[in-house]
Design an enzyme around this catalytic site. Structure first.
Site, PDB file in Angstrom:
ATOM      1  CB  THR A 136     -21.329  -7.549 -18.848  1.00 18.18           C
ATOM      2  OG1 THR A 136     -21.289  -8.523 -19.935  1.00 18.18           O
ATOM      3  CG2 THR A 136     -22.181  -8.084 -17.695  1.00 18.18           C
ATOM      4  CG  ASP A 137     -22.762  -7.900 -24.036  1.00 23.00           C
ATOM      5  OD1 ASP A 137     -22.214  -8.801 -23.231  1.00 23.00           O
ATOM      6  OD2 ASP A 137     -22.577  -8.141 -25.413  1.00 23.00           O
ATOM      7  CD  GLU A 138     -21.767 -12.795 -20.472  1.00 23.10           C
ATOM      8  OE1 GLU A 138     -22.272 -13.658 -19.829  1.00 23.10           O
ATOM      9  OE2 GLU A 138     -20.826 -13.106 -21.314  1.00 23.10           O
ATOM     10  CE1 TYR A 161     -19.109 -11.720 -15.193  1.00 22.53           C
ATOM     11  CE2 TYR A 161     -20.369 -12.148 -17.182  1.00 22.53           C
ATOM     12  CZ  TYR A 161     -19.405 -11.109 -16.373  1.00 22.53           C
ATOM     13  OH  TYR A 161     -19.077  -9.816 -17.092  1.00 22.53           O
ATOM     14  CE  LYS A 165     -20.080  -7.023 -14.134  1.00 20.33           C
ATOM     15  NZ  LYS A 165     -18.941  -6.324 -13.453  1.00 20.33           N
TER      16      LYS A 165
HETATM   17  P1  NAD Z   1     -10.485 -10.178 -15.263  1.00 23.31           P
HETATM   18  O1  NAD Z   1     -11.136 -11.302 -14.718  1.00 23.31           O
HETATM   19  O2  NAD Z   1      -9.371 -10.284 -16.520  1.00 23.31           O
HETATM   20  O3  NAD Z   1     -10.034  -9.084 -14.109  1.00 23.31           O
HETATM   21  C1  NAD Z   1     -10.724  -9.022 -12.896  1.00 23.31           C
HETATM   22  C2  NAD Z   1      -9.664  -8.340 -11.999  1.00 23.31           C
HETATM   23  O4  NAD Z   1     -10.316  -8.122 -10.972  1.00 23.31           O
HETATM   24  C3  NAD Z   1      -8.513  -9.026 -11.496  1.00 23.31           C
HETATM   25  O5  NAD Z   1      -7.339  -8.198 -11.621  1.00 23.31           O
HETATM   26  C4  NAD Z   1      -8.660  -9.754 -10.324  1.00 23.31           C
HETATM   27  O6  NAD Z   1      -7.572  -9.803  -9.310  1.00 23.31           O
HETATM   28  C5  NAD Z   1      -9.628  -8.628  -9.410  1.00 23.31           C
HETATM   29  N1  NAD Z   1     -10.500  -8.802  -8.523  1.00 23.31           N
HETATM   30  C6  NAD Z   1     -11.373 -10.240  -8.575  1.00 23.31           C
HETATM   31  N2  NAD Z   1     -12.015 -10.070  -7.588  1.00 23.31           N
HETATM   32  C7  NAD Z   1     -11.543  -9.065  -6.503  1.00 23.31           C
HETATM   33  C8  NAD Z   1     -11.848  -8.468  -5.184  1.00 23.31           C
HETATM   34  N3  NAD Z   1     -12.724  -8.971  -4.634  1.00 23.31           N
HETATM   35  N4  NAD Z   1     -11.220  -7.237  -4.890  1.00 23.31           N
HETATM   36  C9  NAD Z   1     -10.396  -6.615  -5.745  1.00 23.31           C
HETATM   37  N5  NAD Z   1     -10.095  -7.152  -7.027  1.00 23.31           N
HETATM   38  C10 NAD Z   1     -10.533  -8.348  -7.409  1.00 23.31           C
HETATM   39  O7  NAD Z   1     -11.661  -9.388 -16.040  1.00 23.31           O
HETATM   40  P2  NAD Z   1     -11.893  -8.464 -17.256  1.00 23.31           P
HETATM   41  O8  NAD Z   1     -12.174  -9.218 -18.278  1.00 23.31           O
HETATM   42  O9  NAD Z   1     -10.783  -7.405 -17.422  1.00 23.31           O
HETATM   43  O10 NAD Z   1     -13.181  -7.570 -16.837  1.00 23.31           O
HETATM   44  C11 NAD Z   1     -13.195  -6.363 -16.136  1.00 23.31           C
HETATM   45  C12 NAD Z   1     -14.789  -5.931 -15.892  1.00 23.31           C
HETATM   46  O11 NAD Z   1     -15.358  -5.675 -17.178  1.00 23.31           O
HETATM   47  C13 NAD Z   1     -15.395  -6.884 -15.222  1.00 23.31           C
HETATM   48  O12 NAD Z   1     -16.249  -6.169 -14.376  1.00 23.31           O
HETATM   49  C14 NAD Z   1     -16.304  -7.652 -16.182  1.00 23.31           C
HETATM   50  O13 NAD Z   1     -17.681  -7.963 -15.588  1.00 23.31           O
HETATM   51  C15 NAD Z   1     -16.312  -6.584 -17.071  1.00 23.31           C
HETATM   52  N6  NAD Z   1     -16.627  -6.624 -18.594  1.00 23.31           N
HETATM   53  C16 NAD Z   1     -15.700  -7.920 -19.183  1.00 23.31           C
HETATM   54  C17 NAD Z   1     -15.623  -7.942 -20.700  1.00 23.31           C
HETATM   55  C18 NAD Z   1     -14.961  -8.843 -21.205  1.00 23.31           C
HETATM   56  O14 NAD Z   1     -15.180  -9.268 -22.382  1.00 23.31           O
HETATM   57  N7  NAD Z   1     -13.787  -9.195 -20.594  1.00 23.31           N
HETATM   58  C19 NAD Z   1     -16.687  -7.313 -21.250  1.00 23.31           C
HETATM   59  C20 NAD Z   1     -17.705  -6.509 -20.602  1.00 23.31           C
HETATM   60  C21 NAD Z   1     -17.732  -6.088 -19.343  1.00 23.31           C
HETATM   61  O1  DAU Z   2     -20.224 -10.253 -23.302  1.00 24.90           O
HETATM   62  C1  DAU Z   2     -19.304  -9.859 -22.211  1.00 24.90           C
HETATM   63  C2  DAU Z   2     -18.874 -11.114 -21.539  1.00 24.90           C
HETATM   64  O2  DAU Z   2     -17.931 -11.429 -22.533  1.00 24.90           O
HETATM   65  C3  DAU Z   2     -18.123 -10.549 -20.286  1.00 24.90           C
HETATM   66  O3  DAU Z   2     -19.159  -9.895 -19.367  1.00 24.90           O
HETATM   67  C4  DAU Z   2     -17.295 -11.522 -19.417  1.00 24.90           C
HETATM   68  O4  DAU Z   2     -16.516 -11.161 -18.505  1.00 24.90           O
HETATM   69  C5  DAU Z   2     -16.427 -12.272 -20.647  1.00 24.90           C
HETATM   70  O5  DAU Z   2     -15.831 -13.316 -19.960  1.00 24.90           O
HETATM   71  C6  DAU Z   2     -17.110 -12.705 -21.935  1.00 24.90           C
HETATM   72  O6  DAU Z   2     -17.993 -13.704 -21.521  1.00 24.90           O
HETATM   73  P1  DAU Z   2     -18.334 -14.985 -22.652  1.00 24.90           P
HETATM   74  O7  DAU Z   2     -18.839 -16.177 -22.002  1.00 24.90           O
HETATM   75  O8  DAU Z   2     -19.009 -14.493 -23.980  1.00 24.90           O
HETATM   76  O9  DAU Z   2     -16.639 -15.187 -23.120  1.00 24.90           O
HETATM   77  P2  DAU Z   2     -15.788 -16.418 -23.357  1.00 24.90           P
HETATM   78  O10 DAU Z   2     -14.451 -16.138 -23.974  1.00 24.90           O
HETATM   79  O11 DAU Z   2     -15.691 -17.295 -21.989  1.00 24.90           O
HETATM   80  O12 DAU Z   2     -16.342 -17.198 -24.276  1.00 24.90           O
HETATM   81  C7  DAU Z   2     -16.972 -16.620 -25.570  1.00 24.90           C
HETATM   82  C8  DAU Z   2     -17.746 -17.550 -26.456  1.00 24.90           C
HETATM   83  O13 DAU Z   2     -16.746 -18.656 -26.818  1.00 24.90           O
HETATM   84  C9  DAU Z   2     -18.746 -18.355 -25.641  1.00 24.90           C
HETATM   85  O14 DAU Z   2     -20.061 -18.601 -26.600  1.00 24.90           O
HETATM   86  C10 DAU Z   2     -18.341 -19.444 -24.931  1.00 24.90           C
HETATM   87  C11 DAU Z   2     -17.277 -19.969 -26.282  1.00 24.90           C
HETATM   88  N1  DAU Z   2     -16.238 -20.956 -25.816  1.00 24.90           N
HETATM   89  C12 DAU Z   2     -15.203 -20.493 -24.828  1.00 24.90           C
HETATM   90  C13 DAU Z   2     -14.227 -21.013 -24.339  1.00 24.90           C
HETATM   91  C14 DAU Z   2     -13.462 -20.784 -23.396  1.00 24.90           C
HETATM   92  C15 DAU Z   2     -15.845 -21.991 -26.560  1.00 24.90           C
HETATM   93  O15 DAU Z   2     -16.464 -22.335 -27.541  1.00 24.90           O
HETATM   94  N2  DAU Z   2     -14.974 -22.929 -26.179  1.00 24.90           N
HETATM   95  C16 DAU Z   2     -14.043 -22.617 -24.946  1.00 24.90           C
HETATM   96  O16 DAU Z   2     -13.117 -23.246 -24.622  1.00 24.90           O
END
Ligand code: NAD
Ligand code: DAU
Length: 354
Positions: A136-138, A161, A165
């Site tokens: 992730t970019d985070e 988190y 990562k």
């Molecule tokens: P998500 O939370 O929707 O899904 C996570 C999945 O992993 C679920 O299906 C869960 O059951 C499974 N899981 C959790 N713990 C596990 C374990 N111990 N063993 C096996 N499976 C397990 O997450 P997502 O948003 O789909 O993100 C997927 C990946 O992409 C993550 O690694 C996250 O860090 C990365 N990522 C997410 C975003 C985003 O915006 N959502 C952006 C950049 C990177």
């Molecule tokens: O940047 C990549 C990341 O993006 C991934 O690595 C993470 O897995 C993914 O969850 C996401 O992280 P964020 O923290 O950016 O996503 P989230 O949707 O939780 O929040 C997006 C923004 O919105 C953040 O600035 C917090 C804000 N927010 C979020 C929630 C849930 C609110 O203002 N109110 C809310 O209720």
């Protein structure tokens, strides 16, 4: 036949990756290892129940025997690790599971792959194998008003988190630097699209607005995220796996930075128009207590993946957000099922003091 061992593909991005790959390639199979935590949902993969190219395995990436057996039985060409605890707010409330899954789980996958793929005597790796870490970019921390994250931006995570990562990324790099393991790391910005669990900003706001519930915007709502349609992320992971230079990190993002308040207002206006419902309006917005350590701005420089692999995002935000809203409106039963039970407790707990 190319074999993928993927993890976490009952979650948001992984679900889309499985669909993306199986719709594009015939001669592949995907072994999908997922623990089915609150974020995993087999319903997302229901249409693949009779597809022999998709083999679902219910299990944990921390399970040494299971991971070793899957690698021995299926001999995957690629291991792609999506599995993670992925929600920043949950990591602030309970960091330990993030270390277990995101760090220990990644190290277990690396170690089991090394045992299967590495000849320690010859110091050689089986050819055609690769491990891809979906990061992730985070991990780069937060930006000020100027500049972008590049692959050489120092790692500087803030939340539990992103720290977990970042730690996992360091282990992936260590396996490459120490043993020569063929790896890539991808670092993507915020994804949006169908099947995203409604604890994340966009589906949470869609669900609340539709039900005339308050829209909890953290702090001033001027935090900036760089939004990418989930299929564009999956396309990039496919390209990195097959063509990425071994050992390299690739940032993924589409230069689509928006303040949170803009996203919330866009959802309000789109929903109100689609449902002809004037009660969905900006009066639902409630500025609530900010997230602890809240990163102010993320912004990805995707020059490297564009130059090296020819990747580019295909879906603009204007198109993607409408597709996403329409999907949630067309799949209200999905939303009702995932927000019943445990979700209610989660919501009450997470938002009670805000
Ligand atoms: P998500 O939370 O929707 O899904 C996570 C999945 O992993 C679920 O299906 C869960 O059951 C499974 N899981 C959790 N713990 C596990 C374990 N111990 N063993 C096996 N499976 C397990 O997450 P997502 O948003 O789909 O993100 C997927 C990946 O992409 C993550 O690694 C996250 O860090 C990365 N990522 C997410 C975003 C985003 O915006 N959502 C952006 C950049 C990177
Ligand atoms: O940047 C990549 C990341 O993006 C991934 O690595 C993470 O897995 C993914 O969850 C996401 O992280 P964020 O923290 O950016 O996503 P989230 O949707 O939780 O929040 C997006 C923004 O919105 C953040 O600035 C917090 C804000 N927010 C979020 C929630 C849930 C609110 O203002 N109110 C809310 O209720």
């Amino acid at each position: 036949m190319t074999t993928y061992l993927t993890t976490g593909c009952a979650g948001f991005i992984g679900t889309t990756f499985v669909h993306y790959m199986l719709s594009r390639y015939t001669d592949i199979r995907i072994i999908n290892l997922d623990a089915l935590t609150y974020a995993g949902n087999l319903e997302n993969l229901k249409d693949l129940e009779d597809d022999p190219r998709h083999i679902f395995v219910h299990g944990n990436i921390c399970d040494k025997e299971l991971v070793a057996k899957l690698i021995a039985d299926y001999d995957p060409d690629y291991i792609i690790n999506f599995a993670a605890e992925s929600h920043v707010d949950r990591s602030i409330a309970n960091p330990e599971i993030f270390v277990t899954t995101n760090v220990m789980g990644t190290v277990n996958l690396l170690q089991r792959a090394k045992e299967a793929w590495y000849d320690a005597g010859q110091k050689t790796w089986k050819s055609g194998k690769k491990y891809v870490q979906v990061s992730t970019d985070e991990v780069y921390g937060a930006l000020g008003a100027e500049g972008f994250f590049t692959e050489t931006t120092p790692i500087n995570p803030h939340s539990p988190y992103s720290s977990s990562k970042a730690s996992a990324d360091h282990f992936v790099k260590a396996f490459h630097d120490t043993y020569g393991m063929p790896v890539n790391i991808t670092r993507c910005s915020n994804n949006y699209g169908h099947f995203q669990f409604p604890e994340k900003l966009i589906p949470l706001m869609i669900n609340n607005a539709k039900n005339h519930k308050q829209l909890p915007v953290y702090g001033d709502g001027m935090q900036i995220r760089d939004w990418l349609y989930v299929e564009d992320h999956c396309k990039a992971i496919d390209m990195v796996a097959t063509a990425g230079r071994v050992g390299e990190v690739y940032n993924i993002g589409g230069h689509n930075e928006r303040p949170n308040i803009f996203i919330v207002k866009t959802i309000i206006h789109q929903l109100s128009e689609r449902l002809h419902d004037p009660e969905i309006n900006e009066g639902l917005i409630k500025h609530v207590e900010d997230r602890l350590g809240h990163d102010r701005r993320y912004g990805i420089d995707p020059s490297k993946i564009k130059a090296d692999l020819g990747w580019y995002p295909e879906t603009t935000f204007e198109v993607g957000i409408v597709k996403t809203i329409d999907w949630y409106l067309d799949n209200q039963e999905w939303m009702e099922r995932v927000t019943s039970g445990e979700y209610q407790k989660y919501y009450a707990e997470m938002y009670k003091n805000r």
